[in-house]
Write an enzyme that holds these catalytic residues in place. Structure first.
Site, mmCIF file in Angstrom:
data_model
loop_
_atom_site.group_PDB
_atom_site.id
_atom_site.type_symbol
_atom_site.label_atom_id
_atom_site.label_comp_id
_atom_site.label_asym_id
_atom_site.label_seq_id
_atom_site.Cartn_x
_atom_site.Cartn_y
_atom_site.Cartn_z
ATOM 1 N N ASP A 1 0.845 -1.194 0.000
ATOM 2 C CA ASP A 1 0.000 0.000 0.000
ATOM 3 C C ASP A 1 0.885 1.251 0.000
ATOM 4 O OD1 ASP A 1 -3.217 0.554 0.956
ATOM 5 O OD2 ASP A 1 -1.795 2.224 1.104
ATOM 6 N N HIS B 1 -10.221 -5.206 -3.396
ATOM 7 C CA HIS B 1 -8.890 -5.470 -2.841
ATOM 8 C C HIS B 1 -9.034 -5.865 -1.386
ATOM 9 C CE1 HIS B 1 -9.851 -1.184 -2.495
ATOM 10 N NE2 HIS B 1 -9.209 -1.203 -1.343
HETATM 11 P P1 AMP Z 1 -9.718 1.438 0.247
HETATM 12 O O1 AMP Z 1 -9.833 2.735 0.994
HETATM 13 O O2 AMP Z 1 -10.131 0.231 1.006
HETATM 14 O O3 AMP Z 1 -10.393 1.533 -1.120
HETATM 15 O O4 AMP Z 1 -8.170 1.216 -0.006
HETATM 16 C C1 AMP Z 1 -7.477 1.740 -1.078
HETATM 17 C C2 AMP Z 1 -6.025 1.684 -0.712
HETATM 18 O O5 AMP Z 1 -5.264 1.876 -1.887
HETATM 19 C C3 AMP Z 1 -5.590 2.764 0.277
HETATM 20 O O6 AMP Z 1 -5.064 2.140 1.456
HETATM 21 C C4 AMP Z 1 -4.538 3.542 -0.481
HETATM 22 O O7 AMP Z 1 -3.466 3.967 0.317
HETATM 23 C C5 AMP Z 1 -4.087 2.537 -1.528
HETATM 24 N N1 AMP Z 1 -3.533 3.092 -2.744
HETATM 25 C C6 AMP Z 1 -4.018 4.111 -3.479
HETATM 26 N N2 AMP Z 1 -3.244 4.326 -4.559
HETATM 27 C C7 AMP Z 1 -2.247 3.399 -4.504
HETATM 28 C C8 AMP Z 1 -1.113 3.104 -5.330
HETATM 29 N N3 AMP Z 1 -0.861 3.786 -6.462
HETATM 30 N N4 AMP Z 1 -0.296 2.094 -4.957
HETATM 31 C C9 AMP Z 1 -0.534 1.405 -3.819
HETATM 32 N N5 AMP Z 1 -1.580 1.633 -3.007
HETATM 33 C C10 AMP Z 1 -2.419 2.621 -3.343
#
Ligand code: AMP
Length: 112
Positions: A29, A98
């Protein structure tokens, strides 16, 4: 489709991969909320766990087969938490299903 995680699957957006096979990708993440914070995603677009069907549930099966392997390789022998957020009230911000693996410290008992 303009989906961030589909672009990570295709390699158009970089990620720090920790596991990959024909159905599943796992990467760190970008804004970790624990010492270990890995996201496990299907390589096909599924909006959220609310959209799991008889047709696509093999991806969920595979995800839960690889989560213990990732936990082992990340040294999470004391346990960890797996979370999937769904929709607005679930605080889902990326609309490609995810599963968060959170570990490396003792989690709080409260979850909401
Ligand atoms: P959610 O809030 O459950 O939809 O989780 C989305 C997650 O994606 C969050 O914890 C973000 O920090 C993570 N995230 C967003 N963009 C990226 C990225 N480019 N690479 C890795 N993680 C990401």
């Amino acid at each position: 489709m303009d989906c961030l995680f589909c672009k990570i699957v295709s390699g158009d957006i970089p990620s720090t991969k920790v596991y990959e096979d024909d159905m599943v990708l796992a990467f760190r993440d970008i804004a970790p909320q624990a010492p270990v914070h890995v996201l496990v995603i299907p390589k096909i677009h599924i909006d959220s766990a609310q959209d799991v069907t008889f047709e696509n549930s093999d991806y969920v099966k595979r995800i839960f087969e690889v989560i213990p392997k990732i936990a082992d390789s990340e040294g999470l022998e004391n346990g960890y938490r797996v979370i999937t957020n769904i929709g607005h009230d679930g605080a889902q911000s990326v609309h490609h299903m995810h599963f968060h693996i959170l570990g490396g410290k003792a989690m709080l008992e409260r979850m909401a």
